[in-house]
Design a protein around this motif. Structure first.
Motif, PDB file in Angstrom:
ATOM      1  N   SER A  34       0.811  -1.206   0.000  1.00  0.00           N
ATOM      2  CA  SER A  34       0.000   0.000   0.000  1.00  0.00           C
ATOM      3  C   SER A  34       0.852   1.266   0.000  1.00  0.00           C
ATOM      4  N   LEU A  35       2.063   1.167   0.545  1.00  0.00           N
ATOM      5  CA  LEU A  35       2.985   2.307   0.527  1.00  0.00           C
ATOM      6  C   LEU A  35       3.856   2.320  -0.727  1.00  0.00           C
ATOM      7  N   LYS A 112       7.208   8.124   2.754  1.00  0.00           N
ATOM      8  CA  LYS A 112       6.011   7.539   2.138  1.00  0.00           C
ATOM      9  C   LYS A 112       4.830   7.555   3.109  1.00  0.00           C
ATOM     10  N   GLN A 116       1.409   9.579   2.215  1.00  0.00           N
ATOM     11  CA  GLN A 116       0.131   8.881   2.127  1.00  0.00           C
ATOM     12  C   GLN A 116      -0.897   9.440   3.111  1.00  0.00           C
TER      13      GLN A 116
END
Length: 483
Positions: A34-35, A112, A116
């Motif tokens: 997801s990152l 990151k 996000q």
């Protein structure tokens, strides 16, 4: 002083480590995906052995960290049962490598995380009248070791037991973005001491027995070794400048009295940020009412004390010049007979209440140390190779960031996740948080009656294993009754 709401929880991550709710195998890998991290680890694929890419081995090491067994040897059988047949040498080869820039990896993951979460934070800030400041927090903790053959090991002073113990001191920069606090950088430090015949508190016989390795000049490993003997103040300044270089906004630098000094204040102000820290250096002279006075002398000329009803603290205020820089000194105490303490801030627009509320965010780094040591085995590495010590500490911090990422979206910013999580686990967590807040309020009342600083009392209690066991048992009994 009251803790900030975000630090009242006994442990944000504790629920993820209970036997009934242990992290699933896929959690770490899903969070890494997801990152969007895997593609950016391609530069380390020169370490690839027997077909195992760097990001796969790193992911498995992180996975081991959040499991109950936590070490490579104890995790191999569980991995083998899952069909992963990687030998232990693959993991050790990666951790012992001097070619990996672990600092760059940690910074990349922290960046990151902030990227996000920034959009959600900006939306929340736009809909909120009051947002919390973004803070960079400095503090250090003891990483106690058991092997005197560990490379570069020495004896350092333990403030809890008041004695010298074998280990390193870990200096950490923790970044608070208004919602979450995550580590962005760190350095391991040792203390040379004053005895010439026992450098670093070790006899020369034991120093000769320590593990040593030749490193390629200008390698990432060499720079880490050099940091061992740099002062914590200089390392803190370097850490702050790296944070600014990464374009991370820092409204305030928060630190305790050990770090609050002229060099750090200058560096922070030159980059447009402010500093708030405890102060205790008696020999320092400030310009106050045309005279050069120490902070203790200024206290006697600061006028009549006032009372902050919200914090139930008594305080005095003095506007002074520190090396021609305008700063504010706040003197505060609990009750009418408590000890006076000084807080220095370069933001002269802050009121006493605002300064205290911001400074309370500093407690989150104490929570970070407690959680990572107890839940993620911070400092548990006993490898003789110093490169492995750096690698293991970095992996622990990466695991913490990934868990913070998951916790944030499960508990702060995702309403869908909130409704899906309405079950017994959420009920237990709600009860735990309420009990903890009630306990802190009770402790504050007691500290006011005995005129003691709640920071000192809480810090002493949090360091006692018996205290944690007592809290856990109380929560467990209450939850069983509620169920």
């Amino acid at each position: 002083m009251l803790r900030d709401k975000i630090t009242k929880r006994f442990s944000e991550l504790q629920n993820d480590f209970s036997s009934a709710n242990e992290l699933r195998n896929s959690t770490i890998f899903q969070t890494l995906q997801s990152l969007r991290l895997s593609a950016n680890f391609a530069e380390f694929n020169f370490l690839k052995k027997q077909g195992y890419a760097f990001n796969i081995v790193l992911s498995l090491l992180i996975w081991m960290t959040v499991r109950s067994k936590k070490t490579v040897n104890s995790s191999l059988s569980e991995l083998s049962d899952s069909g992963i047949k990687i030998e232990k040498d693959v993991y050790y080869r990666l951790k012992n490598s001097e070619k990996i820039c672990w600092r760059r990896i940690l910074w990349y993951i922290a960046d990151k995380f902030l990227q996000q979460t920034q959009k959600n934070t900006e939306k929340t800030a736009a809909n909120s009248e009051k947002t919390k400041p973004r803070c960079l927090i400095f503090d250090d903790t003891l990483l106690e070791k058991t092997g005197n053959k560990i490379e570069k090991i020495g004896k350092v002073w333990c403030h809890v037991t008041n004695r010298m113990v074998l280990g390193f001191r870990l200096l950490v920069g923790l970044y608070f973005d208004g919602t979450s606090a995550v580590p962005v950088d760190f350095s391991l430090v040792r203390e040379k001491g004053k005895k010439a015949d026992k450098p670093f508190g070790m006899s020369k016989k034991y120093l000769r027995r320590q593990f040593s390795k030749k490193r390629v000049r200008e390698s990432e490993s060499v720079s880490r070794v050099k940091e061992l003997d740099i002062s914590k103040i200089e390392l803190s300044i370097q850490l702050f400048l790296r944070t600014v270089l990464h374009a991370i906004a820092v409204d305030y630098v928060l630190c305790d009295s050990w770090f609050t000094c002229l060099d750090l204040i200058r560096a922070v102000r030159q980059k447009g940020s402010h500093l708030i820290g405890m102060y205790k250096f008696v020999k320092t002279k400030f310009d106050y009412r045309g005279k050069k006075l120490s902070y203790k002398e200024i206290f006697h000329f600061a006028g009549k004390e006032k009372r902050c009803k919200k914090m139930n603290l008594y305080y005095k205020t003095a506007r002074v010049l520190y090396d021609e820089m305008p700063v504010t000194l706040f003197f505060s105490r609990v009750g009418t007979n408590g000890d006076w303490k000084a807080i220095l801030t370069t933001d002269t627009k802050l009121s006493f209440l605002q300064a205290i509320e911001i400074y309370q965010i500093r407690w989150s780094i104490e929570v970070f140390f407690k959680e990572t040591k107890q839940l993620l085995n911070l400092g548990g590495c006993q490898s003789s190779n110093f490169d492995a010590q750096i690698a293991d500490t970095t992996i622990t911090m990466i695991a913490y960031i990934l868990l913070a990422f998951r916790f944030r979206y499960d508990n702060y910013e995702s309403m869908g996740a909130l409704f899906r999580a309405m079950n017994a686990e959420t009920l237990q967590k709600t009860i735990d948080i309420r009990l903890w807040e009630l306990f802190v309020e009770l402790l504050q009342t007691v500290c006011q009656l005995i005129e003691k600083d709640i920071d000192e009392v809480m810090d002493l209690m949090m360091r006692k294993p018996e205290f944690e066991q007592w809290v856990e048992s109380i929560f467990s009994i209450h939850y069983k009754q509620a169920s």
